[in-house]
Design a protein around this motif. Structure first.
Motif, short mmCIF file in Angstrom:
data_model
loop_
_atom_site.label_atom_id
_atom_site.label_comp_id
_atom_site.label_asym_id
_atom_site.label_seq_id
_atom_site.Cartn_x
_atom_site.Cartn_y
_atom_site.Cartn_z
N MET A 55 -45.72 56.44 66.52
CA MET A 55 -45.11 56.77 65.36
C MET A 55 -45.28 58.22 65.21
N VAL A 56 -44.06 58.99 64.59
CA VAL A 56 -44.10 60.16 64.49
C VAL A 56 -44.65 60.74 63.09
N GLU A 57 -44.04 59.92 62.01
CA GLU A 57 -44.55 59.95 60.64
C GLU A 57 -44.41 58.54 60.35
N GLY A 58 -45.49 58.62 59.19
CA GLY A 58 -45.65 57.28 58.46
C GLY A 58 -46.27 56.19 59.49
N SER A 59 -46.16 54.85 59.15
CA SER A 59 -47.05 53.78 59.60
C SER A 59 -46.16 52.57 59.78
N ILE A 60 -46.57 51.78 60.64
CA ILE A 60 -46.05 50.23 60.80
C ILE A 60 -46.39 49.55 59.51
N ASP A 61 -47.87 49.97 59.21
CA ASP A 61 -48.58 48.98 58.14
C ASP A 61 -47.91 49.10 56.73
N THR A 62 -46.85 50.10 56.56
CA THR A 62 -46.38 50.34 55.30
C THR A 62 -45.32 49.30 55.01
N LEU A 63 -45.00 48.34 56.04
CA LEU A 63 -43.81 47.38 55.79
C LEU A 63 -44.58 45.88 55.19
N GLN A 64 -44.48 45.91 54.04
CA GLN A 64 -45.07 45.26 53.04
C GLN A 64 -43.96 44.29 52.60
N SER A 65 -43.89 43.03 52.72
CA SER A 65 -43.17 42.28 51.58
C SER A 65 -42.94 42.32 50.46
N GLY A 66 -41.53 42.52 49.72
CA GLY A 66 -41.32 42.86 48.46
C GLY A 66 -41.03 44.63 48.23
N ASP A 67 -41.55 45.19 49.31
CA ASP A 67 -41.19 46.71 49.18
C ASP A 67 -39.91 47.14 49.61
N GLY A 112 -35.99 54.78 64.32
CA GLY A 112 -36.20 55.70 65.27
C GLY A 112 -35.79 56.95 65.08
N GLU A 113 -36.34 58.12 65.76
CA GLU A 113 -36.11 59.37 65.48
C GLU A 113 -34.68 59.90 65.55
N GLU A 114 -34.08 59.24 66.59
CA GLU A 114 -32.43 59.37 66.89
C GLU A 114 -31.65 59.09 65.73
N MET A 115 -31.96 57.67 65.14
CA MET A 115 -31.33 57.42 64.23
C MET A 115 -31.44 58.10 62.87
N VAL A 116 -32.63 58.51 62.51
CA VAL A 116 -32.93 59.31 61.28
C VAL A 116 -32.21 60.72 61.48
N GLN A 117 -32.22 61.32 62.53
CA GLN A 117 -31.63 62.65 62.59
C GLN A 117 -30.05 62.31 62.48
N SER A 118 -29.29 61.41 63.09
CA SER A 118 -28.05 61.20 63.08
C SER A 118 -27.79 60.87 61.48
N LEU A 119 -28.28 60.15 60.65
CA LEU A 119 -28.30 59.85 59.31
C LEU A 119 -28.73 60.70 58.29
N GLY A 120 -29.31 61.96 58.93
CA GLY A 120 -29.73 62.95 58.00
C GLY A 120 -30.92 62.53 57.25
N LEU A 121 -31.93 61.90 57.56
CA LEU A 121 -33.04 61.21 56.42
C LEU A 121 -34.19 61.92 56.69
N GLN A 122 -35.14 61.67 55.57
CA GLN A 122 -36.63 62.00 55.56
C GLN A 122 -37.24 61.06 55.06
N THR A 155 -36.03 51.79 51.67
CA THR A 155 -36.86 53.04 51.70
C THR A 155 -37.55 53.48 52.92
N LEU A 156 -37.21 54.60 53.57
CA LEU A 156 -37.56 55.02 54.89
C LEU A 156 -38.97 55.50 54.89
N THR A 157 -40.07 54.69 55.35
CA THR A 157 -41.38 54.76 55.26
C THR A 157 -42.11 55.27 56.64
N GLY A 158 -41.29 55.21 57.84
CA GLY A 158 -41.79 55.45 58.86
C GLY A 158 -40.78 55.90 60.22
N ILE A 159 -41.21 56.78 60.80
CA ILE A 159 -40.30 57.06 62.18
C ILE A 159 -41.08 57.00 63.23
#
Length: 257
Positions: free
Chosen positions: A104-116, A122-132, A159-163
């Motif tokens: 993980m570059v940023e965030g954590s997989i533990d942020t994946l909680q049901s209902g959120d 992946g970093e490649e996808m984040v860059q191609s979509l221009g996300l943070q 909501t993007l919570t991890g990369i």
């Protein structure tokens, strides 16, 4: 001349073995660390997947298991569109079968909680979509829903919570969301679509998946990485053949000298 021939032969062998070992390690630790090594998938949602997972773990070749729901769709953000393979996971189980938590570059997989309705990309996808981190991204499913305005595709904002970053191929193709949210998105009851396994020896994947499917043969279907990623399997087989050929040639040159 004999000494030069032997020296060159051994130098070539050491070089090729080093390259092959690096290639083998890259495959096993990175790509096969993310790709499911063996899975059993059900025709229906498995409500009691914990019980199935416990039975699968009785196999000594299986070191860990995790439930999943898989779907395909498109991500859209900032006017960009990209195809994606989305996997609904339970973070505490996924960390045992995948290397994602270690990369993980940023965030954590533990942020994946049901209902959120959170998503890890992946970093490649984040860059191609221009996300943070914290940005919204829309997941569009190919299934259409009827409405008074006509048939429209099903979509949901996440909501993007991890990369994470593994390799360009993996980073641009895979995404993770909470398993509960994946079930809601597909309008399925609570449960898992299948169970993936982490194995002590990746080459036992076909046998391990068939053993797991035998628990409920009328409901479960086996699958493994040799079928889904046959090109990787072919590359490893070719690697072994090349090392054998090199050893034979060096012995032949030594005998000739």
């Amino acid at each position: 001349i004999s000494m030069i021939g032997l020296t060159l032969g051994v130098a070539v062998l050491i070089t090729v073995l080093s390259v092959m070992n690096g290639f083998d390690r890259e495959l096993k630790t990175r790509i096969l660390g993310m790709v499911p090594q063996a899975t059993v998938v059900s025709t229906e949602i498995i409500g009691d997947w914990e019980q199935l997972a416990d039975k699968i773990k009785e196999d000594p070749e299986v070191s860990a298991v995790a439930p999943f729901i898989q779907l395909q769709g498109m991500l859209t953000s900032n006017g960009q569109v990209a195809g994606i393979m989305v996997t609904g996971v339970e973070p505490e189980y996924e960390k045992n079968v995948s290397i994602i938590n270690d990369h993980m570059v940023e965030g954590s997989i533990d942020t994946l909680q049901s209902g959120d309705f959170s998503i890890v990309l992946g970093e490649e996808m984040v860059q191609s979509l221009g996300l943070q981190i914290g940005d919204k991204v829309t997941l569009v499913l190919p299934e259409a829903s009827p409405s008074p305005a006509g048939v429209i595709p099903r979509f949901k904002r996440f909501t993007l919570t991890g990369i994470f970053t593994i390799s360009p191929e993996v980073d641009s193709l895979m995404a993770f969301i909470p398993m509960g949210d994946a079930a809601k998105l597909l309008r399925l009851p609570e449960g898992a679509q299948g169970v993936r396994m982490k194995l002590n020896d990746i080459f036992t994947a076909p046998i391990a998946s068939q053993k797991a499917a035998a628990i409920a043969p009328e409901q479960l279907y086996p699958n493994d990485w040799t079928q889904t990623h046959g090109n990787l399997f072919g590359a490893i087989q070719m690697e072994k053949a090349m090392v054998g050929l090199l050893l034979f040639l060096i012995i032949l040159v030594a005998a000739f000298n």
